[in-house]
Design a protein around this motif. Structure first.
Motif, PDB file in Angstrom:
ATOM      1  N   ASN A 242       0.850  -1.193   0.000  1.00  0.00           N
ATOM      2  CA  ASN A 242       0.000   0.000   0.000  1.00  0.00           C
ATOM      3  C   ASN A 242       0.886   1.245   0.000  1.00  0.00           C
ATOM      4  N   MET A 243       1.325   1.652  -1.165  1.00  0.00           N
ATOM      5  CA  MET A 243       2.253   2.776  -1.297  1.00  0.00           C
ATOM      6  C   MET A 243       1.588   4.100  -0.910  1.00  0.00           C
ATOM      7  N   GLU A 244       0.314   4.224  -1.223  1.00  0.00           N
ATOM      8  CA  GLU A 244      -0.390   5.479  -0.952  1.00  0.00           C
ATOM      9  C   GLU A 244      -0.463   5.760   0.544  1.00  0.00           C
ATOM     10  N   GLN A 245      -0.874   4.751   1.321  1.00  0.00           N
ATOM     11  CA  GLN A 245      -0.943   4.926   2.770  1.00  0.00           C
ATOM     12  C   GLN A 245       0.456   5.094   3.372  1.00  0.00           C
ATOM     13  N   GLY A 246       1.427   4.389   2.802  1.00  0.00           N
ATOM     14  CA  GLY A 246       2.805   4.539   3.268  1.00  0.00           C
ATOM     15  C   GLY A 246       3.296   5.962   3.097  1.00  0.00           C
ATOM     16  N   ALA A 247       3.020   6.527   1.927  1.00  0.00           N
ATOM     17  CA  ALA A 247       3.423   7.917   1.663  1.00  0.00           C
ATOM     18  C   ALA A 247       2.714   8.877   2.610  1.00  0.00           C
ATOM     19  N   ALA A 248       1.444   8.587   2.924  1.00  0.00           N
ATOM     20  CA  ALA A 248       0.688   9.450   3.836  1.00  0.00           C
ATOM     21  C   ALA A 248       1.309   9.449   5.226  1.00  0.00           C
ATOM     22  N   LEU A 268      13.579  12.707   6.483  1.00  0.00           N
ATOM     23  CA  LEU A 268      13.642  12.653   5.016  1.00  0.00           C
ATOM     24  C   LEU A 268      14.572  11.535   4.559  1.00  0.00           C
ATOM     25  N   ALA A 269      15.711  11.408   5.240  1.00  0.00           N
ATOM     26  CA  ALA A 269      16.642  10.328   4.895  1.00  0.00           C
ATOM     27  C   ALA A 269      16.029   8.963   5.190  1.00  0.00           C
ATOM     28  N   SER A 270      15.318   8.841   6.330  1.00  0.00           N
ATOM     29  CA  SER A 270      14.653   7.587   6.661  1.00  0.00           C
ATOM     30  C   SER A 270      13.556   7.274   5.648  1.00  0.00           C
ATOM     31  N   ALA A 271      12.869   8.317   5.187  1.00  0.00           N
ATOM     32  CA  ALA A 271      11.849   8.134   4.151  1.00  0.00           C
ATOM     33  C   ALA A 271      12.484   7.610   2.870  1.00  0.00           C
ATOM     34  N   GLY A 272      13.668   8.120   2.561  1.00  0.00           N
ATOM     35  CA  GLY A 272      14.387   7.625   1.388  1.00  0.00           C
ATOM     36  C   GLY A 272      14.658   6.136   1.503  1.00  0.00           C
ATOM     37  N   ALA A 273      15.052   5.699   2.699  1.00  0.00           N
ATOM     38  CA  ALA A 273      15.334   4.277   2.922  1.00  0.00           C
ATOM     39  C   ALA A 273      14.071   3.434   2.790  1.00  0.00           C
ATOM     40  N   VAL A 274      12.938   3.970   3.267  1.00  0.00           N
ATOM     41  CA  VAL A 274      11.669   3.236   3.164  1.00  0.00           C
ATOM     42  C   VAL A 274      11.269   3.078   1.701  1.00  0.00           C
ATOM     43  N   TYR A 275      11.377   4.166   0.937  1.00  0.00           N
ATOM     44  CA  TYR A 275      11.049   4.094  -0.490  1.00  0.00           C
ATOM     45  C   TYR A 275      12.011   3.158  -1.226  1.00  0.00           C
ATOM     46  N   GLU A 276      13.273   3.209  -0.830  1.00  0.00           N
ATOM     47  CA  GLU A 276      14.254   2.325  -1.466  1.00  0.00           C
ATOM     48  C   GLU A 276      13.911   0.857  -1.215  1.00  0.00           C
ATOM     49  N   ALA A 277      13.528   0.543   0.032  1.00  0.00           N
ATOM     50  CA  ALA A 277      13.163  -0.833   0.359  1.00  0.00           C
ATOM     51  C   ALA A 277      11.966  -1.305  -0.459  1.00  0.00           C
ATOM     52  N   ALA A 278      11.120  -0.340  -0.847  1.00  0.00           N
ATOM     53  CA  ALA A 278       9.951  -0.670  -1.671  1.00  0.00           C
ATOM     54  C   ALA A 278      10.277  -0.603  -3.166  1.00  0.00           C
ATOM     55  N   ALA A 279      11.579  -0.431  -3.486  1.00  0.00           N
ATOM     56  CA  ALA A 279      12.052  -0.358  -4.875  1.00  0.00           C
ATOM     57  C   ALA A 279      11.487   0.843  -5.626  1.00  0.00           C
ATOM     58  N   ASP A 280      11.079   1.881  -4.876  1.00  0.00           N
ATOM     59  CA  ASP A 280      10.632   3.127  -5.496  1.00  0.00           C
ATOM     60  C   ASP A 280      11.825   4.082  -5.501  1.00  0.00           C
ATOM     61  N   TYR A 281      12.721   3.882  -6.462  1.00  0.00           N
ATOM     62  CA  TYR A 281      13.997   4.590  -6.453  1.00  0.00           C
ATOM     63  C   TYR A 281      13.858   6.079  -6.751  1.00  0.00           C
ATOM     64  N   ALA A 282      12.870   6.446  -7.529  1.00  0.00           N
ATOM     65  CA  ALA A 282      12.675   7.866  -7.855  1.00  0.00           C
ATOM     66  C   ALA A 282      12.327   8.656  -6.594  1.00  0.00           C
ATOM     67  N   ASN A 283      11.366   8.154  -5.815  1.00  0.00           N
ATOM     68  CA  ASN A 283      11.000   8.851  -4.579  1.00  0.00           C
ATOM     69  C   ASN A 283      12.107   8.750  -3.542  1.00  0.00           C
TER      70      ASN A 283
END
Length: 409
Positions: A242-248, A268-283
C-alpha cells in the motif's frame, strides 16, 4: 524505576503469650530502635519454632528486619554492613512465606512493599551484571525481579526489568529471549522506541509480515505523537504493497518535524530508505536529496544515497552476468555501462559520508567506526570497478589501519 520505600513505622501488634511470640515482638522493637543484630538473633529462632513458624506476623517482621539489614549492607560506615551476606534471599523467602500464610491479608500492604523492595534489589543487581557484560546473568536477575514484582502486585514496576532483560538479550544475540522480554512491553503500551523497532526488524527479517505490522500498529496507538511510529507504519503499509498509505504516514512524520531542521532531515533520509526498500527509487532519491538540501553535512542521507546507487550498480552487474554468452544485441555491454555509471554516481556520497565522520570528535569517530569501515569498503569496490587504482591506494591504507586497530583492541 520508581524508588521503593519501606514502611518503617508499623502499627503495634498485640503481644502474644508464648516466649516465641514475645521474641517476635522484641525483634520488632529491636528493629525499630536500629539494633539489627539483636533483631536478627530474635527473629531467626521464631521462624523455625513450632509456635510461631506458621504465623504470618513472624515472617512479616523477618522480611522487614532483613530488608533493614540489606539497607545497612550498602552503608560503608555501618557496623551492620556485614551482618548477613544472604540477606536478600532471606528477605525474599520471608516475604513470600508471609504472603502464603496471610490469608486475611492483615499484613498485605506492608509485605507487598517489602516484596517490591526485593524486586528492586534484584533489578539493581541485574544492572550491575549488564554493565559488566554478563548478559545471561542479567537476564536471570531480571527474571527474578519480574517474578517478585508480580508477587507484590506491582506489575507496572516490572517494565524496567523487562526492558533491561531485552537489552541483555540483544547484546547476547538471543532472538528468542528478545521476543520473550519485549513482547510484554508492547502489551504494556511502552513508550520505548527501541522495543518496537527491535521487534519490527526481527519479525521483518524472519518474514513474519503480519507480526511486524501488528508491532507498528501498537507503536502508533501507544505513541501517537512519535514521528518514528509514523515511519514504522509507513514501512508496514509498504510491506503490504500500500504505497499510498505509506506515503501518507511519511508525510505525517515530516509534518511533525517541520520546526526541527536536523530531525526533519533525518526523517527525510529515513523516508528515502523506506522508499528504497519498496524499490521506489525515484522517490527514494528525491527524499535523500531533499534531506541533503535541508542539512548538507550529514551521514545518514549521504550514506543512504551512496548505498542505494551502489546496490543498483550491483543489480546491473548481476543482470549483465545473466546475459547469455551468445547474445549479440549488446545487452551485456549496456548493463555493464549502466553499472559503472551507478558506481560513479555513488562516489561523491560515500566520500561525503566519510568526510562527515572524519570531522567528528574522537568519541563520535569511535561510535561511527563501523560506519566508516563500511563506507571505505564500498568505495574500495567502486574504485576497483572503475579501475581508479590511484584513488584506491589511500582507501586500502585506511582499511588496513582500521583492521589493525581493531585487532589490537
Amino acid at each position: 524505576m520508581k524508588k521503593i520505600a519501606l514502611m518503617m513505622t508499623l502499627a503495634v501488634i498485640g503481644y502474644g503469650v508464648s516466649a516465641q511470640s514475645l521474641n517476635v515482638t522484641s525483634a520488632r522493637e529491636a528493629q525499630n530502635r536500629g539494633y539489627y543484630d539483636k533483631a536478627k538473633k530474635l527473629i531467626d529462632p521464631a521462624c523455625e519454632h513450632e509456635q510461631t513458624k506458621n504465623d504470618p506476623k513472624t515472617w512479616y517482621y523477618a522480611g522487614l528486619i532483613y530488608s533493614q539489614i540489606g539497607g545497612e549492607s550498602t552503608n560503608p560506615k555501618s557496623k551492620y554492613r556485614n551482618l548477613d551476606s544472604d540477606w536478600l534471599n532471606k528477605c525474599k523467602n520471608a516475604a513470600l512465606r508471609c504472603k502464603e500464610l496471610d490469608t486475611d491479608k492483615e499484613y498485605a500492604d506492608g509485605n507487598n512493599t517489602i516484596l517490591a523492595f526485593v524486586g528492586n534489589e534484584y533489578y539493581k543487581k541485574a544492572i550491575a551484571a549488564f554493565n559488566a557484560g554478563n548478559y545471561d546473568e542479567s537476564m536471570n536477575l531480571c527474571e527474578e525481579s519480574i517474578k517478585i514484582f508480580n508477587e507484590a502486585g506491582k506489575k507496572e514496576y516490572a517494565s524496567e526489568s523487562y526492558l533491561l532483560a531485552g537489552k541483555s538479550a540483544m547484546n547476547a544475540h538471543n532472538n528468542e529471549a528478545i521476543l520473550k522480554y519485549f513482547q510484554p512491553l508492547v502489551r504494556m503500551h511502552t513508550k520505548e522506541n527501541l522495543v518496537y523497532t527491535t521487534l519490527f526488524r526481527q519479525y521483518k527479517a524472519a518474514g513474519d509480515t503480519n507480526a511486524a505490522i501488528k508491532v507498528a500498529q501498537n507503536y502508533a496507538k501507544s505513541c501517537s505523537e512519535d514521528y518514528n511510529a509514523n515511519m514504522m507504519m509507513a514501512e508496514a503499509y509498504m510491506l503490504k504493497g500500500n504505497m499510498e498509505q505509506g506515503a501518507a504516514e511519511i508525510n505525517k512524520a515530516l509534518e511533525k518535524t517541520q520546526d526541527k531542521p536536523a530531525t526533519h532531515a533525518q526523517i527525510l533520509a529515513s523516508a528515502g530508505a523506506v522508499y528504497e526498500a519498496a524499490a521506489d527509487y525515484a522517490n527514494a532519491e528525491a527524499k535523500y536529496k531533499e534531506s541533503l538540501t535541508t542539512l548538507p553535512t550529514q551521514f545518514l542521507a549521504n550514506n543512504g544515497m551512496g548505498i542505494m546507487l551502489y546496490n543498483r550498480a550491483v543489480d546491473k552487474l548481476t543482470e549483465a552476468n545473466n546475459v547469455p554468452p551468445d547474445d549479440e544485441t549488446g545487452l551485456y555491454e549496456k548493463y555493464l555501462d549502466e553499472s559503472k555509471e551507478l558506481f560513479r554516481q555513488s562516489m561523491p556520497y560515500f566520500n561525503a559520508a566519510i568526510a562527515y565522520i572524519d570531522g567528528l570528535d574522537e568519541e563520535g569517530k569511535g561510535i561511527n567506526r563501523s560506519n566508516l569501515y563500511n563506507c571505505l569498503n564500498a568505495l574500495k569496490t567502486v574504485y576497483a570497478r572503475l579501475e581508479m587504482y590511484d584513488d584506491l591506494k589511500p582507501i586500502n591504507a585506511r582499511i588496513e589501519a582500521l583492521q589493525k586497530a581493531a585487532a589490537q583492541n
